[in-house]
Write a protein that holds these residues in place. Structure first.
Motif, PDB file in Angstrom:
ATOM      1  N   LEU A  36       0.855  -1.193   0.000  1.00  0.00           N
ATOM      2  CA  LEU A  36       0.000   0.000   0.000  1.00  0.00           C
ATOM      3  C   LEU A  36       0.886   1.235   0.000  1.00  0.00           C
ATOM      4  O   LEU A  36       1.758   1.380   0.858  1.00  0.00           O
ATOM      5  CB  LEU A  36      -0.925  -0.008   1.215  1.00  0.00           C
ATOM      6  CG  LEU A  36      -1.684  -1.314   1.496  1.00  0.00           C
ATOM      7  CD1 LEU A  36      -2.634  -1.128   2.670  1.00  0.00           C
ATOM      8  CD2 LEU A  36      -2.431  -1.790   0.255  1.00  0.00           C
ATOM      9  N   ARG A  42       1.124   5.454  -0.183  1.00  0.00           N
ATOM     10  CA  ARG A  42       0.561   6.803  -0.133  1.00  0.00           C
ATOM     11  C   ARG A  42       1.648   7.874  -0.180  1.00  0.00           C
ATOM     12  O   ARG A  42       1.365   9.030  -0.485  1.00  0.00           O
ATOM     13  CB  ARG A  42      -0.294   6.988   1.126  1.00  0.00           C
ATOM     14  CG  ARG A  42      -1.575   6.162   1.129  1.00  0.00           C
ATOM     15  CD  ARG A  42      -2.552   6.616   2.184  1.00  0.00           C
ATOM     16  NE  ARG A  42      -2.000   6.545   3.530  1.00  0.00           N
ATOM     17  CZ  ARG A  42      -2.703   6.795   4.627  1.00  0.00           C
ATOM     18  NH1 ARG A  42      -3.979   7.133   4.538  1.00  0.00           N
ATOM     19  NH2 ARG A  42      -2.141   6.715   5.815  1.00  0.00           N
ATOM     20  N   ASP A  43       2.881   7.490   0.129  1.00  0.00           N
ATOM     21  CA  ASP A  43       3.982   8.446   0.187  1.00  0.00           C
ATOM     22  C   ASP A  43       4.161   9.164  -1.154  1.00  0.00           C
ATOM     23  O   ASP A  43       4.302   8.534  -2.202  1.00  0.00           O
ATOM     24  CB  ASP A  43       5.273   7.713   0.552  1.00  0.00           C
ATOM     25  CG  ASP A  43       6.449   8.660   0.639  1.00  0.00           C
ATOM     26  OD1 ASP A  43       6.509   9.454   1.597  1.00  0.00           O
ATOM     27  OD2 ASP A  43       7.300   8.613  -0.273  1.00  0.00           O
ATOM     28  N   ARG A  44       4.173  10.486  -1.119  1.00  0.00           N
ATOM     29  CA  ARG A  44       4.208  11.264  -2.363  1.00  0.00           C
ATOM     30  C   ARG A  44       5.549  11.125  -3.084  1.00  0.00           C
ATOM     31  O   ARG A  44       5.589  11.085  -4.317  1.00  0.00           O
ATOM     32  CB  ARG A  44       3.914  12.741  -2.080  1.00  0.00           C
ATOM     33  CG  ARG A  44       3.839  13.581  -3.355  1.00  0.00           C
ATOM     34  CD  ARG A  44       3.249  14.947  -3.117  1.00  0.00           C
ATOM     35  NE  ARG A  44       3.248  15.724  -4.352  1.00  0.00           N
ATOM     36  CZ  ARG A  44       2.331  15.618  -5.306  1.00  0.00           C
ATOM     37  NH1 ARG A  44       1.338  14.760  -5.152  1.00  0.00           N
ATOM     38  NH2 ARG A  44       2.395  16.359  -6.396  1.00  0.00           N
ATOM     39  N   ARG A  83       5.504   7.994  -5.050  1.00  0.00           N
ATOM     40  CA  ARG A  83       4.605   8.145  -6.196  1.00  0.00           C
ATOM     41  C   ARG A  83       5.254   9.000  -7.291  1.00  0.00           C
ATOM     42  O   ARG A  83       5.103   8.711  -8.482  1.00  0.00           O
ATOM     43  CB  ARG A  83       3.283   8.782  -5.754  1.00  0.00           C
ATOM     44  CG  ARG A  83       2.439   7.915  -4.855  1.00  0.00           C
ATOM     45  CD  ARG A  83       1.004   8.362  -4.968  1.00  0.00           C
ATOM     46  NE  ARG A  83       0.220   8.096  -3.782  1.00  0.00           N
ATOM     47  CZ  ARG A  83      -1.089   8.239  -3.737  1.00  0.00           C
ATOM     48  NH1 ARG A  83      -1.742   8.685  -4.790  1.00  0.00           N
ATOM     49  NH2 ARG A  83      -1.765   7.971  -2.646  1.00  0.00           N
ATOM     50  N   SER A 112      -4.877   9.623  -7.385  1.00  0.00           N
ATOM     51  CA  SER A 112      -5.689   8.624  -6.692  1.00  0.00           C
ATOM     52  C   SER A 112      -5.448   8.659  -5.185  1.00  0.00           C
ATOM     53  O   SER A 112      -4.431   9.168  -4.703  1.00  0.00           O
ATOM     54  CB  SER A 112      -5.391   7.227  -7.243  1.00  0.00           C
ATOM     55  OG  SER A 112      -4.017   6.929  -7.117  1.00  0.00           O
ATOM     56  N   ASN A 113      -6.407   8.100  -4.440  1.00  0.00           N
ATOM     57  CA  ASN A 113      -6.302   8.082  -2.984  1.00  0.00           C
ATOM     58  C   ASN A 113      -5.237   7.114  -2.480  1.00  0.00           C
ATOM     59  O   ASN A 113      -4.615   7.329  -1.440  1.00  0.00           O
ATOM     60  CB  ASN A 113      -7.650   7.693  -2.364  1.00  0.00           C
ATOM     61  CG  ASN A 113      -8.759   8.638  -2.772  1.00  0.00           C
ATOM     62  OD1 ASN A 113      -9.368   8.451  -3.815  1.00  0.00           O
ATOM     63  ND2 ASN A 113      -9.002   9.670  -1.981  1.00  0.00           N
ATOM     64  N   LEU A 114      -5.046   6.035  -3.232  1.00  0.00           N
ATOM     65  CA  LEU A 114      -4.143   4.977  -2.784  1.00  0.00           C
ATOM     66  C   LEU A 114      -3.565   4.256  -3.986  1.00  0.00           C
ATOM     67  O   LEU A 114      -4.269   4.013  -4.974  1.00  0.00           O
ATOM     68  CB  LEU A 114      -4.910   3.982  -1.903  1.00  0.00           C
ATOM     69  CG  LEU A 114      -4.148   2.749  -1.396  1.00  0.00           C
ATOM     70  CD1 LEU A 114      -3.108   3.148  -0.362  1.00  0.00           C
ATOM     71  CD2 LEU A 114      -5.134   1.738  -0.804  1.00  0.00           C
ATOM     72  N   ASN A 115      -2.284   3.912  -3.916  1.00  0.00           N
ATOM     73  CA  ASN A 115      -1.660   3.045  -4.917  1.00  0.00           C
ATOM     74  C   ASN A 115      -1.378   1.701  -4.252  1.00  0.00           C
ATOM     75  O   ASN A 115      -1.031   1.646  -3.066  1.00  0.00           O
ATOM     76  CB  ASN A 115      -0.343   3.620  -5.425  1.00  0.00           C
ATOM     77  CG  ASN A 115      -0.500   4.891  -6.254  1.00  0.00           C
ATOM     78  OD1 ASN A 115       0.490   5.417  -6.758  1.00  0.00           O
ATOM     79  ND2 ASN A 115      -1.708   5.415  -6.397  1.00  0.00           N
ATOM     80  N   CYS A 118      -4.027   1.950  -9.151  1.00  0.00           N
ATOM     81  CA  CYS A 118      -4.430   3.228  -8.570  1.00  0.00           C
ATOM     82  C   CYS A 118      -5.899   3.115  -8.161  1.00  0.00           C
ATOM     83  O   CYS A 118      -6.752   2.814  -8.996  1.00  0.00           O
ATOM     84  CB  CYS A 118      -4.260   4.361  -9.582  1.00  0.00           C
ATOM     85  SG  CYS A 118      -2.577   4.560 -10.179  1.00  0.00           S
ATOM     86  N   GLY A 132      -9.276   4.891  -6.114  1.00  0.00           N
ATOM     87  CA  GLY A 132      -9.823   6.135  -5.592  1.00  0.00           C
ATOM     88  C   GLY A 132     -11.277   6.317  -5.975  1.00  0.00           C
ATOM     89  O   GLY A 132     -11.804   5.620  -6.848  1.00  0.00           O
TER      90      GLY A 132
END
Length: 202
Positions: free
Chosen positions: A23, A25-27, A30, A69-72, A146, A148
């Protein structure tokens, strides 16, 4: 967790359950993955130089939502899990990867039931992905997804609605008994009509 639970309950060869879900979320991660996508996309554009119309269409396509997206989620394959002998994988080595694809399909359907959109980003260099996500050598990335919430779900796939490709007729991808079905056995006559509901089952 409901979505991941559905994915984790997918069928797998020899009950090997060879998947993991990373999971993300770290930008910064990404951004690095988006950079890999951009580089690979440019390579694809170069292949379309001779077809200007196809190139224009390709550049207009929305092919990822890595940052939006909210989550990858990166779904991986571990061929060593419960190994080296896994029932059903000795002859068809790829069956383990097919199992991971079953988990991805379960994930996708469960997400849709939760009104969450999913996109599979395949224009990524797996070598870069392994480095960015610090994957061990025996772990193979299979899908970068991705997830979301979306404004709406389209009636048709994007590549169909944007005239990139059309859906094939079902009849064109069905063969009877062998690859070449031009000499269809008489016992198959009317089978397609029964499948589509055009004729009652006998």
């Amino acid at each position: 967790m409901r979505i991941l639970t559905a994915a984790h309950h997918a069928p797998s060869v020899g009950y090997s359950q060879p998947w993991n879900f990373i999971l993300i979320r770290d930008r910064s991660s990404r951004l690095n993955i988006k950079e890999s996508f951009s580089k690979e996309r440019l390579k694809s554009v170069e292949l379309l130089e001779k077809d200007k119309e196809k190139k224009r269409k390709y550049l207009d396509l929305k092919l990822e939502g890595i940052l939006e997206s909210n989550l990858n989620i990166c779904v991986t394959y571990d061929h060593r899990r419960f190994g080296p002998y896994v029932i059903g994988r000795m002859t068809i080595k790829e069956a383990g990867i097919y199992s991971v694809c079953c988990a991805i399909q379960n994930l996708w359907l469960a997400a849709r039931a939760e009104n969450i959109g999913v996109g599979w980003v395949s224009i990524i260099d797996n070598k870069h992905l392994k480095r960015i996500l610090n994957l061990p050598t025996n772990i193979k990335p299979i899908a970068y997804l991705c997830l979301g919430y979306v404004n709406k779900f389209e009636v048709q796939p994007d590549l169909q609605s944007q005239n990139w490709l059309n859906r094939l007729d079902l009849e064109k991808v069905i063969n009877y008994e062998q690859w070449d079905d031009r000499n269809r056995p008489t016992e198959w006559e009317g089978f397609s009509q029964r499948l589509t509901g055009k004729k009652a089952y006998s």
